[in-house]
Design an enzyme around this catalytic site. Sequence first.
Site, PDB file in Angstrom:
ATOM      1  N   SER B  75      -0.608   5.311   6.417  1.00  0.00           N
ATOM      2  CA  SER B  75       0.440   5.375   5.703  1.00  0.00           C
ATOM      3  C   SER B  75       1.694   5.312   6.917  1.00  0.00           C
ATOM      4  CB  SER B  75       0.791   6.829   5.073  1.00  0.00           C
ATOM      5  OG  SER B  75       1.431   6.488   3.880  1.00  0.00           O
ATOM      6  N   ASP B 197      -3.850   1.396  -4.962  1.00  0.00           N
ATOM      7  CA  ASP B 197      -2.999   2.142  -4.119  1.00  0.00           C
ATOM      8  C   ASP B 197      -1.620   2.365  -4.615  1.00  0.00           C
ATOM      9  OD1 ASP B 197      -1.630   3.953  -2.171  1.00  0.00           O
ATOM     10  OD2 ASP B 197      -2.397   2.712  -0.730  1.00  0.00           O
ATOM     11  N   HIS B 225      -4.655   6.529  -1.866  1.00  0.00           N
ATOM     12  CA  HIS B 225      -3.883   6.243  -0.602  1.00  0.00           C
ATOM     13  C   HIS B 225      -4.610   6.665   0.470  1.00  0.00           C
ATOM     14  CE1 HIS B 225      -0.273   5.292   1.546  1.00  0.00           C
ATOM     15  NE2 HIS B 225      -0.140   6.390   1.940  1.00  0.00           N
TER      16      HIS B 225
END
Lengths: 409, 251
Positions: B75, B197, B225
């Site tokens: 991320s 996602d 995610h």
Amino acid sequence: MMSPAHDESVGGPAEDDNRPSFSALLEDDAADLYDNAPCGYLSTLLDGEIAKINATLLDWLGYAREDLVGRKRFTDLLTVGGRLYHETHFAPLLRMQGQAREIALELVAADGRRLPVLINSTVKTGADGAPLLIRSTVFDARQRRAYERELLRAREAAEQERARWQRLSETLQRTLLPPILPAVPGLEVAAHYHAASYEHIGGDFYDLFPLAGNRWAFFLGDVCGKGPEAAVVTSLTRYTLRAAAVYDPDPVAVLSNLNSVVLQQGHAADARYCTVVFGLLVPDGDGFTLTVASGGHPPALVARADGRVEMLNTPGGQLIGILPDATIAVASTRLAPGESVLLYTDGLTEARDFDGAQLGDEHLAQLAEGFVGRGAAEIVSSLATMLDGLGDRLTDDTALLALTVRAES
Amino acid sequence: MFAHGFGCDQNMWRLVTPAFAEDYRIVLFDYVGAGRSDLDAWRPERYATLGGYADDVLEICDELDLRDVVFVGHSVSAMIGVLAAAREPSRFAALAMVGPSPRYIDDDGYTGGFSAADIDELLDSLDSNYLGWSAAMAPAIMGNPDRPALGEELTNSFCRTDPAIARHFAHVTFTGDNRSDLAGVTVPTLIMQCREDLIAPLAVGEYVHRAIPGSEMVVLEATGHCPHLSAPEQTAKALRAFLETLPASRA
């Protein structure tokens, strides 16, 4: 749920003959209990697809079962911000610890209404320990959330107030200290103020300033107490000392005049006093003659060029602002090139180390042996580092002022 | 080196790292402000941009004297890796990104997936979970080192964070724009993207892939995610396949 005892039409606590009706009530069918429980039930696959949902939650959300089961994911019921929170925090947490409790989210109903809820989830695993399903209970949290919002608002307001108070304290504190020390020909000078807390404005002060005839004056002191009342006396003391030194720079005269002013300002109900050391530096060949007067203040330390450490004792000096004719003690010495004088407030000597022992005068004198051959800036920064290292154990403010005669002109 | 994203800590990697433990030196850490890091070391000025977090990475590299680092960033850490590699390219052998996004908020001609209002809503979500977060954090917040057991009994033993820091990190993460940094990536780069996602949609992964010269992209058949939690074998497999294409140096 209702308590069975209260459902009895007559009589008190359940007796033997009440058992049949008791069990009839409890023989709830599980499906009805699931569907009409006073909380929402939701089961999803691991990817969030809704597999089962009870009537209570459908009713809260205004959806029909066929709108959701096999068609939507749990995250579809959340606000966008809630989805971000879910994906970054809730979902990983659930994966890792198999359960998560009291997560606050908002569900979006079919008509767009938002329903604040608290969610508990557990991961159901198969016999082999592999995760199969996520089961959640959903609690209506409208009232609680409204209350929490009020709490949050109150907390934010309190934090803002605290920040304002801190800014005010820091600003006021700054007015009590010189922003920077002036450059003094032939001297290296350094000072440090360690504020133990910004909750209270401290009462320590110092200053260094020029007088006529190449002379320089400095002072350092400590007003009894803390907070705004102490700051008033600190401010008065600082400006009185500067004016008094111009009027008559003799150190004893300066502190005597200060004593008269502080006495006049105080009144019986709120007597304030201070300890202070005032010094006069007069150039003397390659060094300086230093005369200090003290009103009840800890002795200055002198680090000699030959390695000795001396206390510049001023016995008998009395607190400033208590007695009309306070005894002011005076001492004089010569500072040769490379020699330093250190002034400090009792925050330094009363600082406690990790074992709770005070630094004390003797230990400070030992420490000062390390000052020999070092300049004012180095002395002050080594002490400041030590004070910073004490953290919360340092409960009082501490002011430091050091002067070193430069070795070469 | 495995770097966690916003909202969690190094525990996130625990299903993936064993696959590499034999052949590589594994470095795991919590960013300052997350997990079990020293919260006293956190300064709002230092962490006002992702650059401060990139400094954390470089400081660890320096302290452990790491070379040929394969930086695996989840991320927001994918972008932190980009910044770290730009500052000290010689340290890094490769970047592997899990669900990267260079910008979350939509812009002219760019779809990040979120509006500014959505991000505000996230910050509200964090605020409304303040009590939950602070309960999990109670010992740290209250500074009660005498009763460590208190912390162990609390609900969330993972992903602990101070709520104020979490809010700050969320703001930095979700309002940032690192699109212009992507072209500067010079090390081999793998983008691992989940099929579905919400945080980093496929189109964003493709954007990153196009913007980083010579990068490789793998779409994982996973939802959510955090494929390193939901599909760890697949994630490890994709990462290993990528590592095998690199010159033989390991860190």
